[in-house]
Design an enzyme around this catalytic site. Structure first.
Site, mmCIF file in Angstrom:
data_model
loop_
_atom_site.group_PDB
_atom_site.id
_atom_site.type_symbol
_atom_site.label_atom_id
_atom_site.label_comp_id
_atom_site.label_asym_id
_atom_site.label_seq_id
_atom_site.Cartn_x
_atom_site.Cartn_y
_atom_site.Cartn_z
ATOM 1 N N THR A 183 60.453 41.611 65.650
ATOM 2 C CA THR A 183 61.270 42.119 66.738
ATOM 3 C C THR A 183 60.591 42.243 68.108
ATOM 4 O O THR A 183 59.403 42.505 68.188
ATOM 5 C CB THR A 183 61.697 43.504 66.239
ATOM 6 O OG1 THR A 183 62.206 43.359 64.938
ATOM 7 C CG2 THR A 183 62.677 44.164 67.132
ATOM 8 N N VAL A 212 71.703 42.831 57.721
ATOM 9 C CA VAL A 212 71.491 43.356 59.069
ATOM 10 C C VAL A 212 70.428 44.439 58.965
ATOM 11 O O VAL A 212 70.490 45.287 58.071
ATOM 12 C CB VAL A 212 72.802 43.919 59.648
ATOM 13 C CG1 VAL A 212 72.553 44.605 60.990
ATOM 14 C CG2 VAL A 212 73.836 42.797 59.819
ATOM 15 N N GLY A 213 69.444 44.372 59.867
ATOM 16 C CA GLY A 213 68.335 45.327 59.801
ATOM 17 C C GLY A 213 68.548 46.525 60.704
ATOM 18 O O GLY A 213 69.675 46.887 61.063
ATOM 19 N N ASP A 214 67.433 47.122 61.088
ATOM 20 C CA ASP A 214 67.468 48.347 61.908
ATOM 21 C C ASP A 214 67.820 48.097 63.363
ATOM 22 O O ASP A 214 68.339 48.981 64.051
ATOM 23 C CB ASP A 214 66.083 48.998 61.881
ATOM 24 C CG ASP A 214 65.027 48.044 62.453
ATOM 25 O OD1 ASP A 214 64.880 46.925 61.900
ATOM 26 O OD2 ASP A 214 64.382 48.383 63.458
ATOM 27 N N THR A 234 59.981 48.569 66.110
ATOM 28 C CA THR A 234 59.709 47.288 65.450
ATOM 29 C C THR A 234 59.044 47.581 64.110
ATOM 30 O O THR A 234 58.289 48.548 63.997
ATOM 31 C CB THR A 234 58.811 46.389 66.319
ATOM 32 O OG1 THR A 234 58.191 45.392 65.500
ATOM 33 C CG2 THR A 234 57.699 47.163 67.028
ATOM 34 N N GLY A 235 59.321 46.747 63.122
ATOM 35 C CA GLY A 235 58.722 46.967 61.808
ATOM 36 C C GLY A 235 59.729 46.655 60.719
ATOM 37 O O GLY A 235 60.745 46.000 60.967
ATOM 38 N N GLY A 237 62.729 46.778 58.715
ATOM 39 C CA GLY A 237 64.020 47.348 59.072
ATOM 40 C C GLY A 237 64.568 48.352 58.080
ATOM 41 O O GLY A 237 65.134 49.381 58.464
#
Ligand code: GLY
Length: 322
Positions: A183, A212-214, A234-235, A237
């Site tokens: 990200t 779908v992530g964070d 970032t990281g 999700g």
């Protein structure tokens, strides 16, 4: 009056040495792009409505257009070799937000997120709905091949080879280390103390189609509130969503903790509680900046008061005159 600042990150992960220079050049260029936009706003060059949101969007577009980052062009691939991207933008003055999930075939998901914020009564559109909305608002569809780099293909191939051998032998208790890339994001405070954040990603290599992530989730991938400040994360999700990382960090900031220790608090909580790793950038409504990560590296840069600051390794902080 606040000393305005634009802070960007290019993702928290084990950035390999061959990408260090390109990644640093990329975040520096993105900080310059956003800061130029915010200065123009302040000087009144842009028409009314120009704001910290313009700066956050401009910086993230610059990162999305740079194939070294996992967002827009350069996004990692799903298990079935597609690009599906997530993005968010939040205006900390109104706390309006716009987001897209699993959008395909557009160069700049953050621009579509901003359209969702400004042109709909909703916060997030996903999949085909997001693509149809983008097309209806004049966003050009691109050939998916334009978004795919050879590194993204190699990374997926490595992942698949791993999963078909070692991963299964270990009963899925071990994760391959080939799913790198992460990200991008930006946080801004302008001279009037207006804050905003924007975050964009291609997600994680070999994710299931439709995952779908964070990144597009308010309070996970980003948060902005002029009463406190703005955060972009970032990281991993799934961990960031469980920890509501961006909201956690602003909550700690709201108690009067320094911005840096608020990020450290959020990351420590995520690691101890969920065994999740990542990074974040944040700015307070008074212009205090913080960056921190629990991964091996994270590229970041910011511009404030005529100085460009940047780093990639733990505890590295380089300062240059603009
Ligand atoms: N943080 C990006 C993702 O997990 O999708």
């Amino acid at each position: 009056m606040v000393e305005p600042v634009v802070v960007v990150h290019g993702g928290a992960w084990a950035v390999p040495e061959e990408l260090w220079d390109e990644s640093l050049q990329g975040v520096k260029a993105a900080a310059r792009r956003g800061y130029g936009a915010s200065i123009h706003c302040y000087c009144g060059v842009l028409t009314a409505g120009g704001s910290s949101v313009d700066a956050a969007e401009a910086s993230v577009v610059c990162l999305e257009d740079n194939p070294v980052f996992d967002a827009g062009t350069g996004s990692v691939l799903t298990f079935d070799e597609q690009v599906e991207m997530d993005a968010i933008i939040i205006d900390g003055t109104t706390m309006e937000a716009g987001a897209v999930g699993a959008i395909r075939n557009v160069l700049n998901p953050v621009k579509v997120a901003r359209l969702v914020m400004e042109k709909t009564d909703h916060i997030m559109l996903v999949g085909d709905g997001a693509n149809k909305f983008a097309a209806a608002h004049g966003v050009q569809e691109v050939d998916p091949e334009v978004l795919i780099t050879s590194l993204a293909r190699q990374t997926l191939a490595k992942y698949k080879k791993y999963t078909s051998t070692v991963y299964h032998l270990f009963n899925k208790t071990e994760k391959p280390e080939t799913s790198g890339h992460e990200t991008v994001g930006c946080v801004v405070v302008d001279r009037e103390g207006h804050t905003s954040c924007a975050t964009s990603t291609g997600g994680i290599t070999a994710k299931m189609p439709g995952r779908v992530g964070d990144t597009p989730i308010v309070g996970a991938g980003g948060f902005a509130d002029d009463q406190v400040g703005a955060v972009s994360t970032t990281g991993h999700g799934e961990a960031i969503m469980k920890a509501c990382l961006a909201r956690h960090i602003t909550s700690v900031m709201g108690t009067g903790e320094s911005v840096k220790s608020s990020i450290q608090n959020g990351l420590a909580h995520m690691e101890s509680r969920i065994k999740g790793f990542g990074g974040a950038i944040a700015v307070s409504c008074k212009g205090e900046v913080g960056t921190h990560f629990s991964t091996p590296r994270m590229t970041w840069a910011y511009i404030q008061a005529g100085k460009l600051h940047y780093g990639i390794h733990p505890n590295q902080h380089v300062t240059e005159d603009l």
